[in-house]
Structure formats: C-alpha cells, structure tokens
Design a protein around this motif. Structure first.
Motif, PDB file in Angstrom:
ATOM      1  N   MET A 127      38.722  48.595  39.494  1.00 32.16           N
ATOM      2  CA  MET A 127      39.055  50.024  38.628  1.00 32.16           C
ATOM      3  C   MET A 127      38.198  50.931  37.983  1.00 32.16           C
ATOM      4  SD  MET A 127      41.417  49.306  35.325  1.00 32.16           S
ATOM      5  CE  MET A 127      42.937  49.709  36.331  1.00 32.16           C
ATOM      6  N   ARG A 131      37.729  53.019  40.968  1.00 28.33           N
ATOM      7  CA  ARG A 131      38.754  53.801  40.059  1.00 28.33           C
ATOM      8  C   ARG A 131      40.616  53.293  40.956  1.00 28.33           C
ATOM      9  NH1 ARG A 131      38.254  57.349  36.093  1.00 28.33           N
ATOM     10  NH2 ARG A 131      40.246  58.173  37.405  1.00 28.33           N
ATOM     11  N   PRO A 135      42.283  53.516  36.077  1.00 32.27           N
ATOM     12  CA  PRO A 135      42.527  53.154  34.844  1.00 32.27           C
ATOM     13  C   PRO A 135      42.608  54.147  34.219  1.00 32.27           C
ATOM     14  CG  PRO A 135      39.899  53.920  35.119  1.00 32.27           C
ATOM     15  CD  PRO A 135      40.353  54.316  36.287  1.00 32.27           C
TER      16      PRO A 135
END
Length: 285
Positions: A127, A131, A135
């Motif tokens: 995350m 990504r 997030p």
C-alpha cells in the motif's frame, strides 16, 4: 540481549487533558515516538525509527496539517541515528530495522540507516510503496524511502506466540525477535515481540494509543480516541486486535510487557524498568 528504550520524537499538541488524560485543557500534551534499540548476535536491530534527520531538515514533507496538529519538537538529538551514536555505535552497526508500519512518525529515520535491512509486513509495503491498493491521500511520506532501501517482507506464515497467528522470526534465525501482525491502524500494521530474559516485551505500535485502553474497563482521552478512529484503516480489525492485547495482558501480564508507540506513561515505565507495580504519571514536556 540488551534493550534500549529510545524516544525518537517528542510531540506537543495542545490540550493535555484531552490527549494525556491529565493536566489542563490549555497545557501542551506530551507524546513520544517509542523505539527499541536491541543488541543482537547479528549487530543492532532497531524497532521503528521515529522522526529522522531528513524530516527535520525539510519538515514540510511531514505535512503542514500534521505539523500543526502534533507540534513536534524536531530536535536532531532525539533522532535514532544520533542516539545510536551517543551510545557509542556507528549507524552501520544497525543491521536490521523492524517497522510496526510506515506512517511518517515511525519510518522517518529509515534513510539514516542506509545499510540496514528494512523489515515490514508485505501488505504495508504494497500500500505505502507500490500503492496497491492506493492509500488514503497524504497518509504516507514517500520521501522517507525514496532511496530504495533493502526491504525484507513478512506475511502471515509462521509459528504461534501466546495465541497470536502469523509470527515470523527476524531473518528466520533470531527466535527472540518476532513480528506479529496486528492490522487495523494500517492494513499491514505489526507488533514486535522481543524476549528479555524469561519475559517478553511487545512493542504494539499504534494498536492502541493510551495505556488505559488495555485496562479491564478500556478508555482513552477524548481527542486521542478521536484521532485513533480517524487514523484507522480497518476499525473493526483494530478493535479486535486491541481486545486480544487486553486479553494477553490479563492472562500473561506477568510474562509479557505491552507498550505502544506514543504514550509517555508506557515509555517512562519501560525506560525506568517499572514493568511491575504502579504506573508512573505522564509529565509535561
């Protein structure tokens, strides 16, 4: 193993009574960034890094809103790397950095230890760094790992520890340092358990924010509780894991000392070795 308790970033938001649970409404509260420096057979291991030198050199990267809300001291002497040096070590002696998660006040010192392996739960890395999934906007400070550190990933596989699942030993070799998934605050949030003689320390990260949350009748000061809810990525998981920590304290409090990242009461009790008996009061900065 010798274990040092470090405060690697003091934060002083307004409203001490609503944050620390004591003092006046117009006094500055005190919050810490509680990290561990552990002397292992394979050099030094650092649990969380707090605020780093790069954050202090360019504080705007931490976010103006976060700076306004937390009012950090931004003292270079408090950084993990300077405290490592003050203890007579070189930053290169830190071979491993174990992160409870990648929020800005936990991973800020990662660039200060460029030769260390950075241990983190894979879901947290996916995350924050990849990504996947994206997030919440502004949650992470990507500049804290733009130097492309040497990541070491953990998932759910591993042995049990006091009924907690998904535990992996550091490097699959060091049985006295364990990563324990405690999702909720973030999706890849972990606790770090360290054996200290016949007992264990559990750095629970941001699984809870105030020591009274692990009491039989859990409670938190108003503003701190509000901030905790706002920061949750999975509130149900955080509440469930908080209940598990409460049960761990109730059932095994004589063998496991649990503390969180930001509570000055937890920090002072650990730093002073006051794991048994009455808690020390939090004091103003």
């Amino acid at each position: 193993m010798k274990i040092h308790h470090l405060n690697t970033g003091t934060m002083c938001p307004m409203g001490r009574r609503l944050v620390n649970g004591t003092g006046g409404l117009f006094q500055r509260a005190r919050m810490v960034c509680h990290c561990l420096l552990i002397e292992t057979r394979d050099g030094l291991a650092l649990v969380d890094t707090g605020i780093g030198l790069g954050d202090i050199a360019t504080p705007d990267r931490l976010g103006k809103r976060w700076l306004r809300q937390t009012t950090p001291k931004l003292d270079p002497a408090e950084t993990a790397v300077q405290q490592v040096k003050a203890l007579g070590y070189s930053p290169a002696d830190v071979r491993h950095v174990l992160l409870t998660h990648l929020d800005r006040d936990h991973a800020g010192g990662v660039p200060d230890f460029p030769h260390a392996a950075i241990h983190v739960h894979r879901a947290e890395h996916d995350m924050a760094v990849l990504r996947k999934p994206a997030p919440p906007e502004g949650r992470y400070v990507t500049g804290q790992w733009s130097h492309r550190p040497n990541w070491a990933f953990y998932g759910e596989a591993g042995e049990d520890w006091f009924g907690f699942k998904g535990v992996r030993a550091l490097g699959d070799k060091e049985a006295d340092i364990l990563m324990i998934p405690l999702a909720g605050h973030t999706l890849g949030h972990c606790g770090i358990a360290v054996r200290s003689g016949e007992k264990w320390l559990l750095h629970a990260g941001d699984s809870y924010f105030h020591h009274a949350q692990l009491d039989a009748s859990p409670r938190a000061p108003l503003v701190l509780g509000y901030f905790q809810r706002r920061a949750d990525m999975d509130r149900n998981a955080r509440i469930a894991n908080q209940a598990r920590l409460r049960e761990l304290k109730l059932s095994h409090g004589d063998r496991v000392t649990i503390f969180n990242s930001h509570d000055p009461v937890d920090y002072e009790n650990c730093r002073c070795g006051a794991h048994e008996g009455v808690r020390l009061p939090s004091s103003p900065p």
